[in-house]
Motif scaffolding. Structure first.
Motif, PDB file in Angstrom:
ATOM      1  N   VAL A 153       0.875  -1.168   0.000  1.00 19.86           N
ATOM      2  CA  VAL A 153       0.000   0.000   0.000  1.00 19.86           C
ATOM      3  C   VAL A 153       0.907   1.210   0.000  1.00 19.86           C
ATOM      4  N   VAL A 154       0.648   2.150  -0.904  1.00 18.87           N
ATOM      5  CA  VAL A 154       1.458   3.365  -0.968  1.00 18.87           C
ATOM      6  C   VAL A 154       0.607   4.551  -0.537  1.00 18.87           C
ATOM      7  N   TYR A 155       1.278   5.556   0.014  1.00 27.44           N
ATOM      8  CA  TYR A 155       0.610   6.744   0.550  1.00 27.44           C
ATOM      9  C   TYR A 155       1.276   7.971  -0.031  1.00 27.44           C
ATOM     10  N   ASN A 156       0.448   8.910  -0.505  1.00 29.02           N
ATOM     11  CA  ASN A 156       0.983  10.156  -1.018  1.00 29.02           C
ATOM     12  C   ASN A 156      -0.095  11.229  -0.929  1.00 29.02           C
ATOM     13  N   GLU A 157       0.254  12.369  -0.360  1.00 29.07           N
ATOM     14  CA  GLU A 157      -0.636  13.526  -0.267  1.00 29.07           C
ATOM     15  C   GLU A 157      -2.016  13.184   0.316  1.00 29.07           C
ATOM     16  N   GLY A 158      -2.021  12.368   1.373  1.00 27.29           N
ATOM     17  CA  GLY A 158      -3.253  12.067   2.092  1.00 27.29           C
ATOM     18  C   GLY A 158      -4.103  10.958   1.503  1.00 27.29           C
ATOM     19  N   LYS A 159      -3.641  10.300   0.452  1.00 28.76           N
ATOM     20  CA  LYS A 159      -4.406   9.233  -0.195  1.00 28.76           C
ATOM     21  C   LYS A 159      -3.564   7.970  -0.311  1.00 28.76           C
ATOM     22  N   TYR A 160      -4.257   6.825  -0.468  1.00 26.72           N
ATOM     23  CA  TYR A 160      -3.605   5.524  -0.559  1.00 26.72           C
ATOM     24  C   TYR A 160      -3.890   4.866  -1.906  1.00 26.72           C
ATOM     25  N   GLY A 161      -3.015   3.942  -2.289  1.00 26.55           N
ATOM     26  CA  GLY A 161      -3.203   3.143  -3.495  1.00 26.55           C
ATOM     27  C   GLY A 161      -2.511   1.804  -3.329  1.00 26.55           C
ATOM     28  N   VAL A 162      -2.692   0.928  -4.310  1.00 27.93           N
ATOM     29  CA  VAL A 162      -2.079  -0.406  -4.292  1.00 27.93           C
ATOM     30  C   VAL A 162      -0.970  -0.439  -5.344  1.00 27.93           C
ATOM     31  N   TYR A 163       0.182  -0.974  -4.938  1.00 29.81           N
ATOM     32  CA  TYR A 163       1.369  -1.017  -5.790  1.00 29.81           C
ATOM     33  C   TYR A 163       1.818  -2.459  -5.953  1.00 29.81           C
ATOM     34  N   ASP A 164       2.141  -2.864  -7.179  1.00 31.77           N
ATOM     35  CA  ASP A 164       2.661  -4.202  -7.457  1.00 31.77           C
ATOM     36  C   ASP A 164       4.188  -4.132  -7.399  1.00 31.77           C
ATOM     37  N   ASN A 165       4.779  -4.763  -6.409  1.00 32.78           N
ATOM     38  CA  ASN A 165       6.233  -4.730  -6.222  1.00 32.78           C
ATOM     39  C   ASN A 165       6.973  -5.459  -7.331  1.00 32.78           C
ATOM     40  N   VAL A 183      -1.191  -0.443  -9.245  1.00 28.75           N
ATOM     41  CA  VAL A 183      -2.336  -1.248  -9.654  1.00 28.75           C
ATOM     42  C   VAL A 183      -3.575  -0.361  -9.680  1.00 28.75           C
ATOM     43  N   THR A 184      -3.650   0.566  -8.729  1.00 27.09           N
ATOM     44  CA  THR A 184      -4.768   1.507  -8.644  1.00 27.09           C
ATOM     45  C   THR A 184      -4.222   2.922  -8.631  1.00 27.09           C
ATOM     46  N   ALA A 185      -5.098   3.858  -8.844  1.00 27.34           N
ATOM     47  CA  ALA A 185      -4.727   5.252  -8.623  1.00 27.34           C
ATOM     48  C   ALA A 185      -4.547   5.461  -7.120  1.00 27.34           C
ATOM     49  N   ARG A 189     -17.713   3.106   1.365  1.00 28.99           N
ATOM     50  CA  ARG A 189     -16.901   1.920   1.629  1.00 28.99           C
ATOM     51  C   ARG A 189     -17.056   0.948   0.483  1.00 28.99           C
ATOM     52  N   GLY A 190     -16.034   0.130   0.301  1.00 33.29           N
ATOM     53  CA  GLY A 190     -16.131  -0.833  -0.775  1.00 33.29           C
ATOM     54  C   GLY A 190     -15.121  -1.951  -0.660  1.00 33.29           C
ATOM     55  N   LEU A 191     -15.165  -2.834  -1.643  1.00 35.12           N
ATOM     56  CA  LEU A 191     -14.286  -3.989  -1.734  1.00 35.12           C
ATOM     57  C   LEU A 191     -13.581  -3.928  -3.083  1.00 35.12           C
ATOM     58  N   LEU A 192     -12.276  -4.109  -3.074  1.00 35.51           N
ATOM     59  CA  LEU A 192     -11.471  -4.123  -4.287  1.00 35.51           C
ATOM     60  C   LEU A 192     -10.874  -5.516  -4.413  1.00 35.51           C
ATOM     61  N   SER A 193     -10.990  -6.099  -5.601  1.00 39.81           N
ATOM     62  CA  SER A 193     -10.323  -7.379  -5.849  1.00 39.81           C
ATOM     63  C   SER A 193      -9.326  -7.179  -6.985  1.00 39.81           C
ATOM     64  N   VAL A 194      -8.163  -7.828  -6.853  1.00 42.94           N
ATOM     65  CA  VAL A 194      -7.107  -7.727  -7.854  1.00 42.94           C
ATOM     66  C   VAL A 194      -6.639  -9.137  -8.198  1.00 42.94           C
ATOM     67  N   ALA A 195      -6.692  -9.481  -9.491  1.00 37.18           N
ATOM     68  CA  ALA A 195      -6.182 -10.770  -9.959  1.00 37.18           C
ATOM     69  C   ALA A 195      -4.656 -10.691  -9.980  1.00 37.18           C
ATOM     70  N   CYS A 196      -3.994 -11.576  -9.246  1.00 40.93           N
ATOM     71  CA  CYS A 196      -2.541 -11.491  -9.080  1.00 40.93           C
ATOM     72  C   CYS A 196      -1.767 -11.610 -10.392  1.00 40.93           C
ATOM     73  N   GLU A 197      -2.196 -12.454 -11.294  1.00 36.72           N
ATOM     74  CA  GLU A 197      -1.443 -12.696 -12.520  1.00 36.72           C
ATOM     75  C   GLU A 197      -1.504 -11.518 -13.494  1.00 36.72           C
ATOM     76  N   ASN A 255      -3.262  -8.320 -12.705  1.00 42.25           N
ATOM     77  CA  ASN A 255      -3.577  -7.061 -12.019  1.00 42.25           C
ATOM     78  C   ASN A 255      -4.910  -6.454 -12.464  1.00 42.25           C
ATOM     79  N   GLU A 256      -5.758  -7.268 -13.088  1.00 36.29           N
ATOM     80  CA  GLU A 256      -7.105  -6.789 -13.391  1.00 36.29           C
ATOM     81  C   GLU A 256      -7.827  -6.580 -12.077  1.00 36.29           C
ATOM     82  N   LYS A 257      -8.599  -5.502 -12.008  1.00 38.07           N
ATOM     83  CA  LYS A 257      -9.245  -5.189 -10.734  1.00 38.07           C
ATOM     84  C   LYS A 257     -10.737  -4.975 -10.916  1.00 38.07           C
TER      85      LYS A 257
END
Length: 107
Positions: free
Chosen positions: A37-49, A55-57, A87-95, A97-99
């Motif tokens: 999980v990455v954080y920048n300017e008060g917001k979070y996103g998902v990052y593929d290492n 993966v997300t904005a 509130r919500g649920l996010l799913s990400v396919a590992c292979e 990165n489709e979300k």
């Protein structure tokens, strides 16, 4: 031979993490080593290492790793999130990165 592969993977993850830290204010590891999980300017996103890409904005007020599951032989990572009072649920396919996001409604 396995040990060389493991060492190479760990070195790649270490390099990717150091690259990620330069672009974001904070990087938070998760139980799944592929994603942070990455954080920048008060917001979070998902990052593929591994892919070294977002993966997300970086748009969520909060995002929390939930679990890794398998659906139809596809590994999927689930996340809980909040954005703009919803509130919500996010799913990400590992292979791939489709979300998919499912928003439940306002708090």
């Amino acid at each position: 031979m396995r040990h060389y592969s493991l060492i190479a993977t760990l070195m790649t993850l270490t390099l990717c993490t150091s690259c990620v830290e330069k672009r974001f204010e904070r990087v938070i590891s998760t139980e799944n080593e592929q994603y942070s999980v990455v954080y920048n300017e008060g917001k979070y996103g998902v990052y593929d290492n591994i892919a070294d890409s977002l993966v997300t904005a970086v748009k969520y007020d909060t995002i929390v790793y939930r679990k890794l599951t398998t659906v139809d032989e596809i590994d999927v990572v689930l996340w809980n999130y909040e954005v703009d009072g919803y509130r919500g649920l996010l799913s990400v396919a590992c292979e791939t990165n489709e979300k998919m996001e499912i928003t439940f409604g306002a708090n």
